[in-house]
Design an enzyme around this catalytic site. Structure first.
Site: not given
Lengths: 447, 447, 447, 447
Positions: C157, C284, C290, C297
């Site tokens: 979890h 970015s 970044k 992703e």
């Protein structure tokens, strides 16, 4: 100099596999025209807010207009190394206006930029889809009108049910497609084109500066007006509009799959209700006699692809934390594909419908099936005072008797009819086995 | 006597496996209340059109009202042999008013009946969903307000991006949920409740007789007004509204999955941004220390089910010929399930949100990460006349240097700063590493 | 002369919209190499069965070998007017050997031809996928070995559960990927490459003539042996193998999405468990600091696309009557896309895994969380004769007390411990709060 | 005392909405029998490893056997407050043997327990599905044999293609269903039932103690042997087997949807190829004549549900971090539903197939369509030395001429035939228009 829009912080070159895996220019180049429009709006905003001088803004707008022209002509080609269309346009501008281009990225993030370009693309594509579907509606309406006297067996469960007008069967598809257009229009109306979200946190530019009229950026109407986002984090994370469109296009796809299925069945040798024109059939490399309704089959099958495209984006978006994540880049190919499919389906089916030839003879032959009038017999008995469900049972037994004995009801003797109900009067009921009488007796439908 | 609504034409009993396979009463009993309302409307229509006498209509309405009460009390039980809820109600009526009940089926088909009941069910359930989602919006708004001073690291790609207000992060979900409500409302507004389609061909009753006001059938508002279908074949074949609803609920489900994911991550030991209340956690049968965010995980996971339910109906509808086919019965379980899920998710998350405790200390600790202010440094340089992209490169190198050397930018000497750009003035930039300064410098968002 | 493989029976030219809508050469050109191999087999079969003379067969094989070379070199280009790759190759042959090429279509249908080429493509692509996944397994195993001493908090979890070896966490993914390879191998083993189905009815050529060894057609192994179909109608209608592959690739995609999610979370500032190498991050355009895990992703997001591709074909195949229908042509793009995705994911993740740097310090810090050892405390009490569930309750209360009071258990006085159970002996239990002791006490796992 | 398997660490009662939202006993009660078997195995393991004395183990086994009986009889009822079936059984045991039951949870986690019970359930259900599908194969084979002399028009694109044996058309479905059984068997063979994973980290019990023979726990065969997991983190996180099963059942569902579609079309008035028995039809509440193939329509439609169930679990699993997350509980309802659907479909279709009556007369009528023999004409010309593609063109033109002029080829004069090719000899070709000659001339299929 690096061709990327980032890089200063990096100590290593990007791995070539990563460049290949993450680049999107081979598909998001379709957004070129919309990214240019978004950039034009951004120039105006930067000017209003003092980040660009009037002369700088003019030079940039002129350069953007030139890119716009080359996109429109289809001659704009992103460089091999550009990772996405936004980078490609930025790099092109730099070639045109030099370092001034570097100012264009002020207060701007690709997260926001891609949302703007995609929304503009969607608004334009939704309009195109509406037009294409309208064309199909017109073709259906023309065919319905041309064949307005043809009565056919109506089907439920693909079994003969009751006689209906062919124009009403075609009309059912017109209703579906009208709903589809309404749905697309409502989606478009609720897509808000916003700017000023930056990467997620907003920008130093005042919200008011973000109001740009659609017509200021090249002839787009009110639907294309731009304003600042209410919530910047939402604005860069939102793909609701993509999913809504994919869902609406899937529904249209299902409608077209049903229409195609009807025609595939109707154009079988066994039904013979309709002929698909040679120009809309294809043949077989083995069997010389074949005239296959491939267009209809593809239109039927594409409902699967449209459904898959919807699932693709829904599943990708599941469980993503806020705000922008790169997963969201995967919305574009399914979106482009679904638009392409529905547009091409609507167009090719329009042509097919225009050339459909309904075979009144073969259709009429099926109207001889007495069972189509069984419900009319029930109504006849109900009018004579028998409760509906009892009348239904009486006629059910009569139909069974007729089938078992191989005698048509209209040829049965009065005495035999009387065994089922004393209300059945032969000279009255023979008039009921008439398609025209049957369809005209239905008063619940406005004609 | 057969308990079915058909049978006269059949020479054999239905196979028990078929009865089991085709029956729907175990799930469509949920439509009981709506079928009763539809039947009340039908009684009025039969009276208007002369198929029922006033006294017959009164007796039937009274009997229906009594069924309505037993449904409302939860004591209505379909018989074991009833194949669907419509049959169950019909059979109950027959017990109450005898053979008069047999007249109720005049000019009526289950194809039409099920469409009416399902549409009424949808309209009521859509309202319930809107209320439940509103409740969650209120809880989010209250939490946003209570924590309105908390600034947090905003995330893109789950990496620190720029400081944002927690209230704006929560606000992004409020925007999503508002869109969801709007979407559900629009769907409801465009569901037209029609009658008079019969099985597919319309009925002998005049279209005008089908106008029944929502309030005539028990307090439902204007949205529940009934009229005759424009196209009967479409009316009995249409499940667009089911798919639209399943799609809208799937989008809501995706929103809630994203919200849940955020909270699951924020409530890890490592983030520690938020505490889920004991009342909204569950434990482990093996590990006594566990407080697990099971509610959030289920809310995240249910997005999958909602997507599956949508696919289920879309795929089932693909390629069905007109008009009604029994496949369409399979729309109901997914529809009921998706409504149940979204309603229960919205309610349980409302409770969970009300008891969330944000840990300002742990959140604030993360704001010490200098990289969050890198974009502010870029804006600082841009204001000093450096082109945005150049400023971006300068700050990128500065951040890398800081990371490589393990020295914070605010602790770097002016001389070191100067190596990156002579515009970097130490005493000015140290003020930029302040979350409040950073968030308040963003003017593009209306607050 | 018409460039199509059919046409004699047609009175009109195909509508250009139809050609555009039905053509597949822009994607099925990927089958070129496999269609050539299938054609070579067909030449051998025609020779064996007397439809081709030895010299004719030789000329055709030579011409096919030349096409094969140009395909392998990437220089084979279908003509603009060719509707599919099979037509393109046929037309090319005709240019090479003249009318002799017209004999190649003897006893052959594209229905069969496309099945053969697709199956050969699948067998080769499955092998490639297996190799790519093996590469990823090796990278994971190497990383597991390199970091074999690192103990980390195990999660359920996403909450701290019990200490586990990092190598076992990585090992879980190795197990998944091994299952994936096994699944792909079994699918391949059960794909039978058959010929001789004609369009659906078989051909006049004897079944025995259809036995062609894989090695006779260019070095393919036994898995590529060809024989006559057991049932020709099934052979041209079957797309089970496509769906099985899409399903298996979707499962692999889900595994990679889970792995990516773990790394995305672990590479946050808050977790800091792992560093993704600069070469596998992107930046970015707005925020210079970044370093985003875009590769992960996209790998996470692609699970959605893989699921969508599966749905696409499943839905398309639903409800198709026998035998071949054109809908089935829509299997190819999803199939090609899913293979491309999994291959590229496996490769790019292999590179990423090789350069992962685990941060033993940050991970170790989390092991100080006492709650990770709560289960060990329970086992300790169980060994002293307390029933498991009672021991679980005692430790649960102890953990709660510790959290509420802000005192670590190992710092609690013996007297305080005694309030929870007289079996808790301080000097014994302090030894339990040791990750090494904890993981080594688990004997159920073979190491 | 709390009825939950956890709770000591909690300061508050669980919110009732949470109990409602998270509980699973209303559906996972279907796992009761399998959880009992798993518990029996666990008792044996605890005894082997010294956690239970012989007498304790005996008492627990006896109590479990008693629960097993009540489950088998269908009288086992979980308590209203039990959150899941595992808790329900645990609580029942406590009533039977008092505090001894508390020891059962030693070294055991529901994460592991649920995996074991679900895997055992799957193995048994897979066997049931295989048996049911075998039954359908037998029915199809019997029907094929009974009608082995019937020749029918074979279809591609639902257009007349070439004559085929009805037994071969039915045989195609037999091939599909055989593949389905093989697929299910292979899935079962690769599901490993493991124990000893604890929550995720393994247990203190030696791996060797986890070897339990299937027959030790009540008559299950070798396939049900239990052993320790190779990787505990994977064992509690894995739902591959659920997805594989859902995918295999979806494929079977697609096969049955195709079969149903064929029969729906064949049983139309227009085709009239087959009669569905009254016992397998249903009627209409409005139209008394209707005999609708509802069973077939539901079987067709359920392919959508099966596809949706697959998507449901795939999407739910996407992007879940390791190890167990509560989202995974959502695998069960789709799994149970898909098994239920395929089992009931196979059974009801078996009955339907057994009572199918093929209408040799109506089928034979369609064989008069000359176009079915066009390919045989091509082969005829090829044998006379014309290249296949040229022969194809000649016959295509001949068929067109025949259709345009409305003259059958067999009635055309030799002179007319000669215009198409001098190889066409009337007295030879008239023999080709014979279904028996046509089907028997195909030698590529083993009969």
């Amino acid at each position: 100099m690096s061709k990327k829009l980032w890089g200063g912080r990096f100590g290593k070159k990007t791995d070539p596999l990563v460049e290949e895996f993450t680049k999107s220019v081979h598909f998001d180049k379709r957004l070129a025209a919309y990214d240019v429009v978004g950039s034009m709006a951004h120039v105006k905003i930067l000017k209003k807010s003092g980040y660009l001088k009037t002369v700088e803004a003019s030079r940039l707008l002129k350069a953007l207009a030139s890119v716009q022209k080359s996109v429109a002509k289809g001659v704009f080609k992103p460089g091999a190394a550009d990772e996405d269309i936004h980078t490609a346009i930025q790099n092109t501008l730099q070639k045109k206006v030099g370092d001034l281009a570097l100012k264009l990225h002020t207060a701007r993030s690709r997260n926001d930029q891609v949302a703007v370009a995609t929304k503009l693309y969607c608004k334009v594509s939704l309009l195109k889809a509406e037009v294409a579907i309208s064309g199909l509606i017109d073709a259906l309406a023309a065919s319905a009108d041309k064949n307005k006297r043809i009565i056919m067996p109506g089907f439920t469960h693909l079994q003969h049910a009751q006689p209906v007008y062919l124009k009403d069967h075609l009309g059912a598809y017109i209703e579906m497609l009208k709903r589809d257009i309404g749905r697309l229009q409502r989606i478009s109306a609720f897509i808000k084109v916003t700017m000023g979200s930056g990467a997620l946190a907003g920008t130093p530019i005042n919200a008011a500066s973000y109001f740009v009229k659609g017509r200021e950026i090249g002839g787009f109407g009110e639907a294309f007006d731009i304003s600042a986002a209410v919530n910047a984090l939402d604005a860069v994370s939102d793909r609701d509009f993509v999913i809504e469109i994919l869902s609406a296009l899937a529904i249209t796809g299902v409608h077209l799959s049903r229409f195609s299925e009807d025609l595939v069945i109707w154009s079988t040798k066994e039904f013979g209700f309709v002929d698909i024109d040679d120009a809309f059939c294809t043949g077989s490399s083995l069997m010389p006699q074949k005239r296959n309704p491939d267009v209809l089959e593809l239109a039927r099958g594409y409902a699967g692809r449209l459904c898959g495209n919807l699932v693709s984006v829904l599943t990708t978006m599941k469980g993503l934390p806020l705000t922008y994540n790169r997963d969201m880049q995967l919305d574009k190919e399914p979106l482009f594909d679904s638009f392409r499919i529905v547009l091409s389906e609507a167009k090719v089916l329009t042509g097919l419908v225009k050339t459909l030839k309904f075979n009144a003879g073969k259709i009429g032959k099926q109207l001889e099936d007495e069972s189509l009038y069984a419900t009319d017999l029930v109504y006849y008995l109900v009018k004579k005072g028998i409760a509906f469900k009892n009348a239904h049972t009486i006629v059910g037994k009569l139909v069974k008797y007729s089938a078992d004995k191989g005698v048509e009801i209209k040829h049965m003797a009065q005495a035999d009819l009387g065994k089922f109900s004393d209300k059945l009067v032969k000279r009255e009921i023979v008039k009921l086995f008439d398609p025209k009488v049957s369809v005209e007796s239905k008063r619940s439908i406005k004609r």
